[in-house]
Design a protein around this motif. Structure first.
Motif, PDB file in Angstrom:
ATOM      1  N   PRO A 198     -81.213  37.991 -72.314  1.00 25.12           N
ATOM      2  CA  PRO A 198     -80.381  36.912 -72.865  1.00 25.12           C
ATOM      3  C   PRO A 198     -79.128  37.447 -73.564  1.00 25.12           C
ATOM      4  N   ASN A 199     -78.093  36.617 -73.603  1.00 22.01           N
ATOM      5  CA  ASN A 199     -76.806  37.030 -74.156  1.00 22.01           C
ATOM      6  C   ASN A 199     -76.868  37.428 -75.621  1.00 22.01           C
ATOM      7  N   GLY A 200     -77.777  36.811 -76.388  1.00 24.89           N
ATOM      8  CA  GLY A 200     -77.828  37.112 -77.816  1.00 24.89           C
ATOM      9  C   GLY A 200     -76.508  36.772 -78.480  1.00 24.89           C
ATOM     10  N   ASP A 201     -76.128  37.553 -79.487  1.00 26.73           N
ATOM     11  CA  ASP A 201     -74.799  37.332 -80.062  1.00 26.73           C
ATOM     12  C   ASP A 201     -73.791  38.166 -79.259  1.00 26.73           C
ATOM     13  N   PHE A 202     -72.527  38.123 -79.669  1.00 22.54           N
ATOM     14  CA  PHE A 202     -71.489  38.809 -78.905  1.00 22.54           C
ATOM     15  C   PHE A 202     -71.744  40.319 -78.860  1.00 22.54           C
ATOM     16  N   GLY A 203     -72.346  40.856 -79.931  1.00 25.22           N
ATOM     17  CA  GLY A 203     -72.655  42.289 -79.958  1.00 25.22           C
ATOM     18  C   GLY A 203     -73.670  42.675 -78.882  1.00 25.22           C
ATOM     19  N   VAL A 204     -74.674  41.855 -78.683  1.00 20.27           N
ATOM     20  CA  VAL A 204     -75.676  42.116 -77.654  1.00 20.27           C
ATOM     21  C   VAL A 204     -75.019  42.052 -76.271  1.00 20.27           C
ATOM     22  N   THR A 205     -74.206  41.033 -76.064  1.00 18.33           N
ATOM     23  CA  THR A 205     -73.547  40.889 -74.759  1.00 18.33           C
ATOM     24  C   THR A 205     -72.640  42.088 -74.468  1.00 18.33           C
ATOM     25  N   ILE A 206     -71.880  42.532 -75.470  1.00 17.48           N
ATOM     26  CA  ILE A 206     -70.988  43.676 -75.251  1.00 17.48           C
ATOM     27  C   ILE A 206     -71.800  44.952 -75.013  1.00 17.48           C
ATOM     28  N   ALA A 207     -72.919  45.102 -75.722  1.00 14.34           N
ATOM     29  CA  ALA A 207     -73.777  46.273 -75.494  1.00 14.34           C
ATOM     30  C   ALA A 207     -74.280  46.274 -74.055  1.00 14.34           C
ATOM     31  N   ARG A 208     -74.763  45.124 -73.597  1.00 16.51           N
ATOM     32  CA  ARG A 208     -75.269  45.017 -72.219  1.00 16.51           C
ATOM     33  C   ARG A 208     -74.146  45.326 -71.224  1.00 16.51           C
ATOM     34  N   GLN A 209     -72.945  44.795 -71.508  1.00 10.19           N
ATOM     35  CA  GLN A 209     -71.791  45.052 -70.626  1.00 10.19           C
ATOM     36  C   GLN A 209     -71.451  46.537 -70.575  1.00 10.19           C
ATOM     37  N   LEU A 210     -71.474  47.185 -71.723  1.00 15.09           N
ATOM     38  CA  LEU A 210     -71.127  48.610 -71.767  1.00 15.09           C
ATOM     39  C   LEU A 210     -72.134  49.415 -70.939  1.00 15.09           C
ATOM     40  N   LEU A 211     -73.425  49.214 -71.220  1.00 11.87           N
ATOM     41  CA  LEU A 211     -74.454  50.019 -70.566  1.00 11.87           C
ATOM     42  C   LEU A 211     -74.450  49.775 -69.063  1.00 11.87           C
ATOM     43  N   PHE A 212     -74.285  48.523 -68.661  1.00 12.12           N
ATOM     44  CA  PHE A 212     -74.349  48.222 -67.227  1.00 12.12           C
ATOM     45  C   PHE A 212     -73.041  48.550 -66.506  1.00 12.12           C
ATOM     46  N   SER A 213     -71.887  48.244 -67.096  1.00  8.26           N
ATOM     47  CA  SER A 213     -70.608  48.447 -66.398  1.00  8.26           C
ATOM     48  C   SER A 213     -70.353  49.920 -66.118  1.00  8.26           C
ATOM     49  N   VAL A 214     -70.694  50.781 -67.078  1.00  4.40           N
ATOM     50  CA  VAL A 214     -70.489  52.215 -66.858  1.00  4.40           C
ATOM     51  C   VAL A 214     -71.381  52.689 -65.707  1.00  4.40           C
ATOM     52  N   TYR A 215     -72.632  52.203 -65.713  1.00  4.26           N
ATOM     53  CA  TYR A 215     -73.570  52.525 -64.621  1.00  4.26           C
ATOM     54  C   TYR A 215     -73.008  52.052 -63.275  1.00  4.26           C
ATOM     55  N   GLN A 216     -72.541  50.805 -63.242  1.00  2.00           N
ATOM     56  CA  GLN A 216     -72.043  50.232 -61.986  1.00  2.00           C
ATOM     57  C   GLN A 216     -70.786  50.973 -61.504  1.00  2.00           C
ATOM     58  N   LEU A 217     -69.930  51.360 -62.449  1.00  5.76           N
ATOM     59  CA  LEU A 217     -68.713  52.094 -62.091  1.00  5.76           C
ATOM     60  C   LEU A 217     -69.068  53.402 -61.386  1.00  5.76           C
ATOM     61  N   LEU A 218     -70.055  54.112 -61.916  1.00  4.35           N
ATOM     62  CA  LEU A 218     -70.433  55.413 -61.350  1.00  4.35           C
ATOM     63  C   LEU A 218     -71.128  55.241 -59.998  1.00  4.35           C
ATOM     64  N   VAL A 219     -72.007  54.240 -59.896  1.00  3.44           N
ATOM     65  CA  VAL A 219     -72.705  54.010 -58.621  1.00  3.44           C
ATOM     66  C   VAL A 219     -71.699  53.595 -57.534  1.00  3.44           C
ATOM     67  N   TYR A 220     -70.870  52.605 -57.833  1.00  2.00           N
ATOM     68  CA  TYR A 220     -69.875  52.165 -56.847  1.00  2.00           C
ATOM     69  C   TYR A 220     -68.896  53.301 -56.525  1.00  2.00           C
ATOM     70  N   GLY A 221     -68.560  54.081 -57.533  1.00  2.32           N
ATOM     71  CA  GLY A 221     -67.617  55.189 -57.312  1.00  2.32           C
ATOM     72  C   GLY A 221     -68.128  56.122 -56.231  1.00  2.32           C
ATOM     73  N   ASP A 222     -69.421  56.490 -56.317  1.00  5.58           N
ATOM     74  CA  ASP A 222     -69.993  57.385 -55.303  1.00  5.58           C
ATOM     75  C   ASP A 222     -70.279  56.657 -53.992  1.00  5.58           C
ATOM     76  N   LEU A 223     -70.552  55.361 -54.084  1.00  3.15           N
ATOM     77  CA  LEU A 223     -70.880  54.589 -52.883  1.00  3.15           C
ATOM     78  C   LEU A 223     -69.670  54.407 -51.958  1.00  3.15           C
TER      79      LEU A 223
END
Lengths: 249, 160
Positions: free
Chosen positions: A87-112
């Motif tokens: 769940p989104n939680g407060d804005f801090g939770v959402t930004i934390a989720r975005q940080l952890l996932f976006s960096v992961y996705q950037l690296l996976v897509y980068g190699d893909l």
């Protein structure tokens, strides 16, 4: 499903489920610019999900469309990591989720981008440029909130702490992805973990935040095991389509 | 009976306006990738700016209408690769964007994943003392900026 279809579906489910979460911020973000930003990020992810789900359906060869896969599968058939369904939680939770996932996705897509499968390479080639903006957005907010007021620091740290148990699952490999990776088709997520650590640790340090040491970890998303939040998310995402079968725009 | 030429088909299709930025054509934006005509069958290839660009279906409809307007029979295809870049926006497209108050994009950079923040000129007063308000604007392809000199808020076509 053949392994390639399952792999495309995993990538697509990650993007689709996070889209649904981000769309929940529409009209509810802390400021207008963030309302626009979070929903635009969701729109990028939806575009990626549509191509990936369509491709998975095409490879499966049983006539399932992107809509069939998005709206007519049950919880145990979704293969996204549990991080994106939280769940989104407060804005801090959402930004934390975005940080952890976006960096992961950037690296996976980068190699893909170097995948021997032309469709996956094409999706990754477009998506990596979009995700670079998502990472930038999450990094800027993490720094601003973490190194901001006492209140914003505490809430950003609480967000990182709450999301961290879902990190280990991102880098989990299995026979399916290992074989596809060995064939040059897929990216083994374990191969991007060191770079992910380096990049996320640097942002956390800048933001005066502490890398958590969680006492438990989530697992099972890739094989359809989800947290208690997933059913509610799907109920909201799917109910219109299921109430009006075959309806289109 | 007048024979349809590739030039006729191309001219009709290239004049299609972008539905979200109806001051520039799909050709000027670099969305139109290829037009071919073989045995009277036209194939028009377009590419999305962003994966989730909601205008793609409208653009495909408009292209089909443009084909019909010159009595051409044909189809529209979508290609994802090579990935669209703002570097494909033509000089005339850039001029039209600036005239409409939308700062044209700077160079996209070779890797496509590195954030550059080059000076962006205010479309109202021409000052380069402008700053980003948000990387995400009214459409996926735009960012919000504000001019520090004249205080004008404006859209920037962000480099991609």
């Amino acid at each position: 499903m053949i392994p390639l279809a399952t792999y495309a579906l995993r990538l697509g489910d990650d993007a689709l489920v996070l889209t649904q979460r981000l769309s929940e911020w529409s009209s509810r973000a802390p400021e207008l610019e963030e309302d626009v930003a979070l929903t635009n990020i969701g729109l990028d992810l939806l575009g990626q999900a549509r191509v990936l789900l369509s491709y998975a359906g095409e490879l499966e060869g049983e006539g399932r469309t992107e809509d069939d896969l998005a709206y007519l599968r049950d919880e145990r058939e979704f293969t996204n990591v549990q991080l994106v369904e939280q769940p989104n939680g407060d804005f801090g939770v959402t930004i934390a989720r975005q940080l952890l996932f976006s960096v992961y996705q950037l690296l996976v897509y980068g190699d893909l981008r170097a995948s021997s499968d032309p469709t996956l390479a094409a999706v990754a080639g477009k998506a990596v440029k979009e995700v670079a903006y998502h990472v930038d957005h999450a990094e800027q907010w993490t720094r601003r909130l973490g190194d901001g007021t006492e209140e914003s620091h505490d809430r950003m740290q609480a967000g990182i702490d709450a999301m961290w148990p879902f990190v280990a699952e991102l880098f989990e490999s299995d026979d399916l992805v290992a074989e596809l990776a060995a064939a040059g088709v897929a990216v083994d997520p374990a191969s991007v973990q060191a770079e992910w650590d380096r990049r996320v640790d640097a942002v956390l340090a800048d933001a005066t935040l502490t890398r958590p040491t969680p006492t438990w970890r989530a697992r099972g998303g890739r094989s359809g095991v989800h947290s208690e939040h997933m059913g509610f998310l799907l109920a909201e995402m799917q109910h219109l389509h299921r109430s009006h079968p075959g309806a289109t725009w | 009976m007048v024979t349809l030429t590739l030039e006729d088909v191309r001219a009709a299709v290239a004049a299609v306006l972008d539905p979200e930025l109806p001051l520039v054509t799909i050709d000027e934006l670099g969305i139109l990738r290829d037009v071919s005509l073989v045995d009277g069958h036209a194939v028009v290839t377009i590419t999305p700016t962003y994966s989730g660009c909601p205008a793609m279906e409208a653009i495909a409809d408009d292209v089909r209408a443009a084909l019909a307007s010159v009595d051409a029979e044909g189809e529209v295809r979508t290609a994802l690769a090579p990935a669209w870049t703002t570097d494909w926006i033509s000089p005339s497209g850039r001029v039209k964007l600036a005239e409409a108050g939308i700062a044209p994009p700077g160079p996209a950079g070779s890797s496509g994943t590195v954030m550059l923040d080059l000076a962006v000129r205010c479309p109202r007063c021409g000052s380069t003392a402008t700053r980003v308000v948000s990387r995400f604007g009214s459409t996926a392809c735009k960012a919000l900026r504000v001019c520090s000199d004249c205080a004008e808020p404006f859209d920037e076509f962000k480099p991609l």
